[in-house]
Scaffold this active site. Structure first.
Site, PDB file in Angstrom:
ATOM      1  N   GLY A 243      -3.778   3.903   0.838  1.00 63.28           N
ATOM      2  CA  GLY A 243      -4.645   4.021   2.006  1.00 63.28           C
ATOM      3  C   GLY A 243      -5.903   4.832   1.693  1.00 63.28           C
TER       4      GLY A 243
ATOM      5  CB  SER B  36      -0.883  -0.012   1.243  1.00 64.40           C
ATOM      6  OG  SER B  36      -1.603   1.199   1.310  1.00 64.40           O
TER       7      SER B  36
ATOM      8  N   GLY C 200       8.728  -5.303   4.032  1.00 62.35           N
ATOM      9  CA  GLY C 200       9.761  -4.473   4.633  1.00 62.35           C
ATOM     10  C   GLY C 200      11.101  -4.715   3.978  1.00 62.35           C
TER      11      GLY C 200
ATOM     12  CB  ILE D  83       1.933  10.285   2.109  1.00 59.22           C
ATOM     13  CG1 ILE D  83       3.212   9.754   1.440  1.00 59.22           C
ATOM     14  CG2 ILE D  83       0.898  10.696   1.065  1.00 59.22           C
ATOM     15  CD1 ILE D  83       3.960  10.717   0.582  1.00 59.22           C
TER      16      ILE D  83
ATOM     17  CB  CYS E  33      -4.780   5.396  11.853  1.00 56.37           C
ATOM     18  SG  CYS E  33      -4.442   4.827  10.195  1.00 56.37           S
TER      19      CYS E  33
END
Ligand code: FMN
Length: 375
Positions: A103, A78, A300, A128, A187
Site C-alpha cells: 500500500g 498487496s 482470500g 501494519i 481506509c
C-alpha cells in the site's frame, strides 16, 4: 449443548463425521474408511493423468481491459510481497501474473504501534497501518526495476481523502513500470468522520470516479468484506469507471493479549486474512460477479490449486495469493504451473473455460435473495 453437526478439518480437507452426514454436507469428500483394507493392502501410487494438451500450450492470459493483459491469472496480493524486488532471489517474479505492491500513500507513513501481527486459527491478524515511504520514494526506488519486468506491477494506493488518492494516481500516471493502480479503499475518509470509503457506495464511487479522471492507467478497486451487502457498492464502483474489482480485503478483528487486560494488537483492531476468510471471499466474489460486467479478481485464503479453481468457479477471472506467501513465497509461481497442467489434463485450451462454472445459469436469481443466511 450438543453439536448438531461436526465438520472435521484435516490437512487440506474437510470431512463430515459419519452418522451426522446429511444432505447439506453430502458433497464433501467422504471420511477415510478405517478397516482391514487400508491396513493390509498397499494402495497403488496414483499415476497423474496424462496431459491432453501440453501445459505450455494452455492459454492463461487475462485481459483486464484498458490495455492491461496479465500473462496468467495468479497475482500476488498487496502487503504480502513487498514491492516485488525483495523476492527477486527466491522467486522468478517474471512468472507471476501480476504484482500488487505494498500500500502506497501520498506521504510517508510510519505505521501502527506494535505488536502488529498475530497468528489466528486458519490465518493471521495484521495491523501494519500502511507503513510505506510515500509515493515519490516508492517511484524513485522501485519503478526502474518494475519497468524491466514482463510481469505487470499494480501500485496499491491508499489515502485519507479523495485528494490523497488523486494525487498519488497523478504521480503514477504514465510512469514506465507502473501497469495499473489498485485502490485500497478500506481506509478512513478523514473528512467524513473517518467512515471507510469501502463501506459506503457513494464514497466508494466518488473516490473511484476522481481517480478515473486523474489517470488513464487501468484502475482496479478493492472491495471490503466488512459490509452487509456488497452488491450496491460493487455496482457503484463499476459505474464510476473502475476497470476491475478485486475482492476481498481483510476482515476486521481483534485478539486478546496474554493476561486478558487489553487487546493484543497495538492498534487494537487488525485485518483477518488467510484460509479462515476464504468462504467469505468466495461469497463476495460470487455476489459481485453477478452484478457487474467488469472482471472480478478473487483474494482470500488461497493456499493451493483447489482454492484457485474455487475462485474461478464463482466468477473470478484471476486470483491473488496473500498470507500463504509468508509460509511459501514460491507458491504463486507453482500455482501458475499447476493451473496450466490441470487445464491440460482436462483438455481445456484456455483456463477461461473454468470461470463462472458455479454461478447460477439464470442470472439474477440468487442475487435477488440477498445475502441472508438461513441456518
Ligand atoms: C501483512 C498484510 C499486509 C497487507 N497490506 C495491504 C495493503 O497495504 N493494501 C491492501 O489493499 N491490502 C493489504 N492486505 C490485504 C491483502 O492484500 C489481502 O487482500 C488479504 O490478506 C486477503 O488475502 P489472503 O487471505 O490471501 O491474505 C494486507 C494483508 C496482510 C496479511
Amino acid at each position: 449443548m450438543k453439536a448438531r453437526r461436526r465438520v472435521v478439518t484435516g490437512p487440506g480437507r474437510k470431512v463430515a463425521s459419519g452418522r451426522e452426514r446429511s444432505a447439506d454436507v453430502a458433497r464433501l469428500p467422504p471420511p477415510p474408511r478405517p478397516g482391514p483394507d487400508r491396513t493390509t493392502r498397499v494402495t497403488p501410487t496414483a499415476r497423474p493423468t496424462p496431459l491432453v494438451i501440453p501445459a505450455a500450450e494452455v492459454d492463461l492470459a487475462v485481459d483486464l481491459g484498458r490495455g492491461l493483459v496479465l500473462p496468467n491469472p495468479i497475482l500476488v496480493a498487496s502487503g504480502t510481497f513487498g514491492y516485488g524486488v525483495e523476492y527477486g532471489d527466491v522467486v522468478d517474479v517474471d512468472r507471476l501474473g501480476g504484482i500488487c505492491c505494498k500500500g502506497t500513500t501520498l506521504k510517508a507513513r510510519i505505521g501502527n504501534p506494535t505488536p502488529r501481527v498475530t497468528e489466528t486459527p486458519g490465518g493471521m491478524l495484521n495491523s501494519i497501518g500502511l507503513q510505506n515511504p510515500g509515493v515519490d520514494a516508492v517511484i524513485e526506488k522501485y519503478a526502474a526495476a518494475w519497468a524491466t519486468w514482463r510481469t505487470p506491477v499494480l501500485v496499491n494506493v491508499a489515502g485519507e481523502s479523495v485528494h490523497d488518492y488523486v494525487e498519488v494516481a497523478r504521480r503514477l500516471d504514465g510512469l514506465p513500470g507502473v501497469a495499473g493502480i489498485e485502490l485500497n479503499i478500506s481506509c478512513p475518509n478523514v473528512g467524513r468522520g473517518g467512515l471507510q470509503f469501502a463501506i459506503d457506495a457513494a464514497a466508494a464511487a466518488e473516490v473511484t470516479a476522481a481517480v478515473r479522471r486523474a489517470t488513464d492507467l487501468p484502475l482496479l478497486v478493492k472491495l471490503s468484506p466488512n459490509v452487509a451487502d456488497i452488491r450496491p457498492i460493487a455496482r457503484a464502483i463499476a459505474d464510476a469507471g473502475a476497470d476491475a474489482l478485486t475482492a476481498i480485503n481483510t476482515l476486521s478483528g481483534i485478539a486478546v493479549a496474554p493476561g486478558r487486560k487489553r487487546p493484543l494488537l497495538g492498534n487494537i483492531y487488525g485485518g483477518l486474512s488467510g484460509p479462515a476468510i476464504k468462504p467469505i471471499a468466495l461469497r463476495v466474489v460470487y455476489e459481485a460477479a453477478q452484478v457487474v460486467s467488469i472482471p472480478v479478481i478473487g483474494i482470500g485464503g488461497v493456499t493451493d490449486l483447489a482454492d484457485v479453481l474455487d475462485f474461478l468457479a464463482v466468477g473470478a477471472v484471476a486470483v491473488q495469493v496473500g498470507t500463504a506467501i509468508f509460509a511459501d513465497p514460491t507458491l504463486p509461481v507453482r500455482l501458475v504451473d499447476e493451473l496450466a497442467e490441470a487445464c491440460g489434463r482436462q483438455g481445456v485450451a484456455t483456463y477461461r473455460d473454468l470461470i463462472g462454472t458455479a454461478l447460477p445459469s439464470k442470472a439474477g436469481l440468487p442475487s435477488a435473495k440477498g445475502v441472508e443466511y438461513r441456518p
